[in-house]
Design an enzyme around this catalytic site. Structure first.
Site, PDB file in Angstrom:
ATOM      1  N   ARG A  69       1.855  11.088   5.579  1.00  0.00           N
ATOM      2  CA  ARG A  69       2.303   9.915   6.337  1.00  0.00           C
ATOM      3  C   ARG A  69       3.661  10.155   6.987  1.00  0.00           C
ATOM      4  O   ARG A  69       4.537  10.753   6.375  1.00  0.00           O
ATOM      5  CB  ARG A  69       2.400   8.699   5.395  1.00  0.00           C
ATOM      6  CG  ARG A  69       1.071   8.076   5.100  1.00  0.00           C
ATOM      7  CD  ARG A  69       1.105   7.093   3.960  1.00  0.00           C
ATOM      8  NE  ARG A  69       2.257   6.206   3.945  1.00  0.00           N
ATOM      9  CZ  ARG A  69       2.433   5.269   3.025  1.00  0.00           C
ATOM     10  NH1 ARG A  69       1.542   5.091   2.064  1.00  0.00           N
ATOM     11  NH2 ARG A  69       3.488   4.498   3.061  1.00  0.00           N
ATOM     12  N   ARG A  79       2.363  13.784  -1.130  1.00  0.00           N
ATOM     13  CA  ARG A  79       1.282  12.793  -0.999  1.00  0.00           C
ATOM     14  C   ARG A  79       0.447  13.086   0.242  1.00  0.00           C
ATOM     15  O   ARG A  79       0.971  13.392   1.312  1.00  0.00           O
ATOM     16  CB  ARG A  79       1.872  11.385  -0.909  1.00  0.00           C
ATOM     17  CG  ARG A  79       0.835  10.353  -0.477  1.00  0.00           C
ATOM     18  CD  ARG A  79       1.144   8.972  -0.951  1.00  0.00           C
ATOM     19  NE  ARG A  79       2.258   8.343  -0.257  1.00  0.00           N
ATOM     20  CZ  ARG A  79       2.658   7.096  -0.512  1.00  0.00           C
ATOM     21  NH1 ARG A  79       2.048   6.378  -1.452  1.00  0.00           N
ATOM     22  NH2 ARG A  79       3.667   6.588   0.144  1.00  0.00           N
ATOM     23  N   ARG A 109       5.682  -8.218  -1.802  1.00  0.00           N
ATOM     24  CA  ARG A 109       6.820  -7.305  -1.843  1.00  0.00           C
ATOM     25  C   ARG A 109       8.142  -8.056  -1.821  1.00  0.00           C
ATOM     26  O   ARG A 109       9.190  -7.445  -1.965  1.00  0.00           O
ATOM     27  CB  ARG A 109       6.763  -6.380  -0.637  1.00  0.00           C
ATOM     28  CG  ARG A 109       6.124  -5.041  -0.906  1.00  0.00           C
ATOM     29  CD  ARG A 109       6.191  -4.227   0.363  1.00  0.00           C
ATOM     30  NE  ARG A 109       6.193  -2.828   0.106  1.00  0.00           N
ATOM     31  CZ  ARG A 109       5.101  -2.054   0.066  1.00  0.00           C
ATOM     32  NH1 ARG A 109       3.917  -2.587   0.203  1.00  0.00           N
ATOM     33  NH2 ARG A 109       5.207  -0.764  -0.116  1.00  0.00           N
TER      34      ARG A 109
HETATM   35  P1  ADP Z   1       3.822   2.646  -0.491  1.00  0.00           P
HETATM   36  O1  ADP Z   1       2.453   3.120  -0.907  1.00  0.00           O
HETATM   37  O2  ADP Z   1       4.740   3.760  -0.280  1.00  0.00           O
HETATM   38  O3  ADP Z   1       4.380   1.606  -1.409  1.00  0.00           O
HETATM   39  P2  ADP Z   1       2.479   1.081   1.501  1.00  0.00           P
HETATM   40  O4  ADP Z   1       1.380   1.947   1.955  1.00  0.00           O
HETATM   41  O5  ADP Z   1       2.167   0.026   0.504  1.00  0.00           O
HETATM   42  O6  ADP Z   1       3.644   2.005   0.944  1.00  0.00           O
HETATM   43  O7  ADP Z   1       3.203   0.394   2.728  1.00  0.00           O
HETATM   44  C1  ADP Z   1       3.625   1.143   3.843  1.00  0.00           C
HETATM   45  C2  ADP Z   1       4.475   0.286   4.742  1.00  0.00           C
HETATM   46  O8  ADP Z   1       3.707  -0.844   5.192  1.00  0.00           O
HETATM   47  C3  ADP Z   1       5.712  -0.311   4.100  1.00  0.00           C
HETATM   48  O9  ADP Z   1       6.814   0.568   4.117  1.00  0.00           O
HETATM   49  C4  ADP Z   1       5.940  -1.543   4.992  1.00  0.00           C
HETATM   50  O10 ADP Z   1       6.521  -1.174   6.230  1.00  0.00           O
HETATM   51  C5  ADP Z   1       4.521  -1.997   5.283  1.00  0.00           C
HETATM   52  N1  ADP Z   1       4.055  -2.994   4.292  1.00  0.00           N
HETATM   53  C6  ADP Z   1       3.028  -2.835   3.400  1.00  0.00           C
HETATM   54  N2  ADP Z   1       2.887  -3.939   2.643  1.00  0.00           N
HETATM   55  C7  ADP Z   1       3.842  -4.824   3.068  1.00  0.00           C
HETATM   56  C8  ADP Z   1       4.224  -6.133   2.681  1.00  0.00           C
HETATM   57  N3  ADP Z   1       3.599  -6.784   1.680  1.00  0.00           N
HETATM   58  N4  ADP Z   1       5.243  -6.714   3.333  1.00  0.00           N
HETATM   59  C9  ADP Z   1       5.886  -6.093   4.334  1.00  0.00           C
HETATM   60  N5  ADP Z   1       5.599  -4.851   4.740  1.00  0.00           N
HETATM   61  C10 ADP Z   1       4.572  -4.207   4.129  1.00  0.00           C
HETATM   62  P1  ADP Z   2       2.226   3.962  -4.236  1.00  0.00           P
HETATM   63  O1  ADP Z   2       0.909   3.342  -3.833  1.00  0.00           O
HETATM   64  O2  ADP Z   2       2.888   3.209  -5.352  1.00  0.00           O
HETATM   65  O3  ADP Z   2       3.135   4.212  -3.095  1.00  0.00           O
HETATM   66  P2  ADP Z   2       0.663   6.392  -4.730  1.00  0.00           P
HETATM   67  O4  ADP Z   2      -0.428   5.967  -5.656  1.00  0.00           O
HETATM   68  O5  ADP Z   2       0.319   6.632  -3.319  1.00  0.00           O
HETATM   69  O6  ADP Z   2       1.923   5.386  -4.877  1.00  0.00           O
HETATM   70  O7  ADP Z   2       1.332   7.714  -5.366  1.00  0.00           O
HETATM   71  C1  ADP Z   2       2.354   8.442  -4.665  1.00  0.00           C
HETATM   72  C2  ADP Z   2       2.072   9.941  -4.794  1.00  0.00           C
HETATM   73  O8  ADP Z   2       2.288  10.361  -6.139  1.00  0.00           O
HETATM   74  C3  ADP Z   2       0.628  10.330  -4.465  1.00  0.00           C
HETATM   75  O9  ADP Z   2       0.630  11.592  -3.864  1.00  0.00           O
HETATM   76  C4  ADP Z   2      -0.067  10.367  -5.830  1.00  0.00           C
HETATM   77  O10 ADP Z   2      -1.156  11.290  -5.849  1.00  0.00           O
HETATM   78  C5  ADP Z   2       1.069  10.842  -6.732  1.00  0.00           C
HETATM   79  N1  ADP Z   2       1.013  10.231  -8.070  1.00  0.00           N
HETATM   80  C6  ADP Z   2       0.592   8.971  -8.403  1.00  0.00           C
HETATM   81  N2  ADP Z   2       0.719   8.758  -9.734  1.00  0.00           N
HETATM   82  C7  ADP Z   2       1.246   9.898 -10.254  1.00  0.00           C
HETATM   83  C8  ADP Z   2       1.614  10.308 -11.603  1.00  0.00           C
HETATM   84  N3  ADP Z   2       1.472   9.493 -12.649  1.00  0.00           N
HETATM   85  N4  ADP Z   2       2.122  11.555 -11.733  1.00  0.00           N
HETATM   86  C9  ADP Z   2       2.281  12.386 -10.663  1.00  0.00           C
HETATM   87  N5  ADP Z   2       1.957  12.068  -9.395  1.00  0.00           N
HETATM   88  C10 ADP Z   2       1.441  10.843  -9.187  1.00  0.00           C
END
Ligand code: ADP
Ligand code: ADP
Ligand code: ZN
Length: 214
Positions: A160, A127, A88
């Site tokens: 979440r 989500r 990240r």
């Molecule tokens: P999202 O799906 O919205 O991108 P994640 O589930 O990947 O979020 O991550 C949730 C939280 O976990 C982030 O907002 C951060 O606080 C922490 N996190 C996850 N991956 C990393 C990383 N590679 N470095 C630092 N913090 C991380």
């Molecule tokens: P990230 O891991 O990048 O944070 P997620 O895969 O968790 O993202 O997706 C965020 C939210 O958007 C989830 O609720 C997922 O089901 C939805 N989502 C993911 N891809 C799409 C898409 N192409 N169009 C609409 N909704 C989506």
């Protein structure tokens, strides 16, 4: 096959990584999922990480880098992996490259899913995630078969804490502050491919499969 997923919070990294892992028989490694399991189990890592995650901040590198490096060299990922949520920051990318170089391993693809911020807040409020297996759903765009129940493992689905609109905006700001250097870094290595993440989930997946090959 070794794949990295880049993109803003809510871009669809987790959703696509889940499908990629299934199609290609590789491991899905999500740093967010690993941290959430640690929080649920009240481990030392979980207690430390929660303070940052609740505020929408990145957890410090010393909490996350060793964990990921150990995980990707574990025996159960011999077929490869799709890494979702790491790196990240530029420094995380450099740690990853150094560790892979040492073992003469290369990342095959970096997939950057692009979605404008305006679409993200709406996505996040719908989500739902399974805390047992990490599967991700959306109440409208990707609903589970039974409300609030995971299709894969039957676990309870939750919203979440960090998906509240104000925390999502903060996470987007942090993302924008870090991401350009990260994208430039992988662009320079000519392994980054951009995908339009505003299309429907299955269309985005089709575009990714075109990149990865059948
Ligand atoms: P999202 O799906 O919205 O991108 P994640 O589930 O990947 O979020 O991550 C949730 C939280 O976990 C982030 O907002 C951060 O606080 C922490 N996190 C996850 N991956 C990393 C990383 N590679 N470095 C630092 N913090 C991380
Ligand atoms: P990230 O891991 O990048 O944070 P997620 O895969 O968790 O993202 O997706 C965020 C939210 O958007 C989830 O609720 C997922 O089901 C939805 N989502 C993911 N891809 C799409 C898409 N192409 N169009 C609409 N909704 C989506
Ligand atoms: Zn589940």
């Amino acid at each position: 096959m070794k794949i990295l997923m880049l993109g803003s919070p809510g871009a669809g990294k987790g959703t696509q990584a889940q499908w990629i892992a299934k199609k290609y028989g590789i491991a899905h490694i999500s740093t967010g999922d690993i941290l959430r399991v640690n929080i649920k189990n009240e481990t030392e890592l979980g207690k430390k990480a929660k303070i940052y995650m609740d505020q929408g901040l990145l957890v410090p590198d010393d909490l996350i880098c060793d964990l990921v490096i150990n995980r990707i060299f574990h025996l159960d990922v011999v077929n490869g992996y799709v890494l979702d949520g790491f790196p990240r920051t530029l420094s995380q990318a450099e740690v990853l490259t150094a560790a892979l170089d040492q073992s003469d391993v290369k990342v095959d693809h970096v997939i950057y899913i692009e979605v404008p911020d305006a679409k993200i807040v709406n996505r996040m409020s719908g989500r739902r995630v399974c805390l047992v297996c990490g599967a991700t759903y959306h109440v409208k765009y990707n609903p589970p078969k039974v409300e609030d129940k995971c299709d894969i493992c039957g676990g309870v689905l939750i919203l979440r804490d960090d998906d509240k609109p104000e925390t999502v905006r903060k996470r987007l700001d942090i993302y924008h502050a870090q991401m350009h250097t990260l994208i430039d870094y992988y662009n320079a290595a000519s392994i980054l491919v951009k995908v339009d993440g505003t299309k429907d989930i299955d269309k985005v997946f089709q575009d990714i499969v075109k990149i990865l090959g059948v």
